[in-house]
Design a protein around this motif. Structure first.
Motif, PDB file in Angstrom:
ATOM      1  N   VAL A 177      -2.483   8.908   0.856  1.00  0.00           N
ATOM      2  CA  VAL A 177      -3.720   8.414   0.321  1.00  0.00           C
ATOM      3  C   VAL A 177      -4.685   9.389   1.564  1.00  0.00           C
ATOM      4  N   ARG A 178      -4.316   9.646   2.692  1.00  0.00           N
ATOM      5  CA  ARG A 178      -5.715  10.406   3.040  1.00  0.00           C
ATOM      6  C   ARG A 178      -5.001  12.075   2.256  1.00  0.00           C
ATOM      7  N   ASN A 228      -9.738  15.595  -2.721  1.00  0.00           N
ATOM      8  CA  ASN A 228     -10.483  15.196  -3.582  1.00  0.00           C
ATOM      9  C   ASN A 228     -10.830  15.875  -4.845  1.00  0.00           C
ATOM     10  N   VAL A 235      -5.313  12.656  -0.975  1.00  0.00           N
ATOM     11  CA  VAL A 235      -5.228  12.495  -2.093  1.00  0.00           C
ATOM     12  C   VAL A 235      -7.360  12.512  -1.664  1.00  0.00           C
ATOM     13  N   ASP A 236      -7.512  11.361  -0.752  1.00  0.00           N
ATOM     14  CA  ASP A 236      -8.881  11.069  -0.485  1.00  0.00           C
ATOM     15  C   ASP A 236      -9.606  12.305   0.275  1.00  0.00           C
ATOM     16  N   GLY A 237      -9.000  13.431   1.418  1.00  0.00           N
ATOM     17  CA  GLY A 237      -9.496  13.938   1.580  1.00  0.00           C
ATOM     18  C   GLY A 237      -9.522  15.575   0.684  1.00  0.00           C
ATOM     19  N   THR A 279      -2.820  12.511  -9.409  1.00  0.00           N
ATOM     20  CA  THR A 279      -3.685  12.654  -8.731  1.00  0.00           C
ATOM     21  C   THR A 279      -3.421  13.769  -7.103  1.00  0.00           C
ATOM     22  N   GLN A 330       0.429   7.049  -6.353  1.00  0.00           N
ATOM     23  CA  GLN A 330      -1.052   8.297  -6.600  1.00  0.00           C
ATOM     24  C   GLN A 330      -1.264   8.504  -7.705  1.00  0.00           C
ATOM     25  N   THR A 370       0.672  -1.345   0.096  1.00  0.00           N
ATOM     26  CA  THR A 370      -0.378   0.285   0.141  1.00  0.00           C
ATOM     27  C   THR A 370       0.864   1.638  -0.129  1.00  0.00           C
TER      28      THR A 370
END
Length: 131
Positions: A79-80, A86, A82-84, A111, A108, A73
Motif C-alpha cells: 500500500v505504501r 503513484n 503504490v501510494d508513494g 498497480t 493491489q 487490509t
C-alpha cells in the motif's frame, strides 16, 4: 490453494530468486524462479547485501510480519509503495514468474506491478531501525 508469496523476502535457503537488479537499478525478472540453497545465500552475502541486488519471494507469513495490517487490509508495505510511487498500471505487464501467487498482485493488482521493478529491500535501514 497454495499460500501467497511475499515478493520482498530475504535471502534464505528455500526462498525463490525471481529477479536480479540491472545496472540501471531496475529488476529484471527471471523466466522461472530459482529456489536458493544455503550455498547460494552464503556466496551472495560475500558481496553487496543480496536483498539489495536480488529479489526473493517466500510464503507470506501474514501476522508474523511487521508489514501485515490484517486480513481485511493485508500487506501495508505494498500500500505504501503504490501510494508513494503513484505509478499507473501498464496495459500489458512484464512477465513475472511469481505473479500468479504474489501477495502484492493479489492485493493491489497491476498497480503493484507498475512499481515492482524498482523495489529492493534496504536491510541496513531496517536493521538500524531495530536497534
Amino acid at each position: 490453494m497454495a499460500s501467497l508469496l511475499c515478493p520482498s523476502s530475504i535471502a534464505k535457503p528455500g526462498a525463490k530468486l525471481f529477479g536480479v537488479q540491472n545496472a540501471a537499478g531496475h529488476i529484471e525478472y527471471l523466466d522461472e524462479p530459482i529456489i536458493v540453497d544455503k550455498t547460494f545465500v552464503e556466496t551472495a552475502r560475500q558481496g553487496r547485501v543480496p536483498e539489495e541486488r536480488f529479489r526473493f519471494a517466500s510464503n507470506c507469513i501474514k501476522n508474523g510480519c511487521g508489514h501485515w495490517t490484517g486480513e481485511g487490509t493485508g500487506c501495508g508495505l505494498v500500500v505504501r509503495i503504490v501510494d508513494g510511487m503513484n505509478r499507473k498500471a501498464e496495459a500489458s505487464l512484464v512477465v513475472c514468474s511469481i505473479r500468479e501467487r504474489c501477495r502484492w498482485f493479489h492485493q493491489q493488482g497491476a498497480t503493484a506491478c507498475a512499481s515492482c521493478d524498482e523495489i529492493v529491500r534496504n536491510v541496513r535501514t531496517r536493521e538500524a531501525m531495530a536497534v
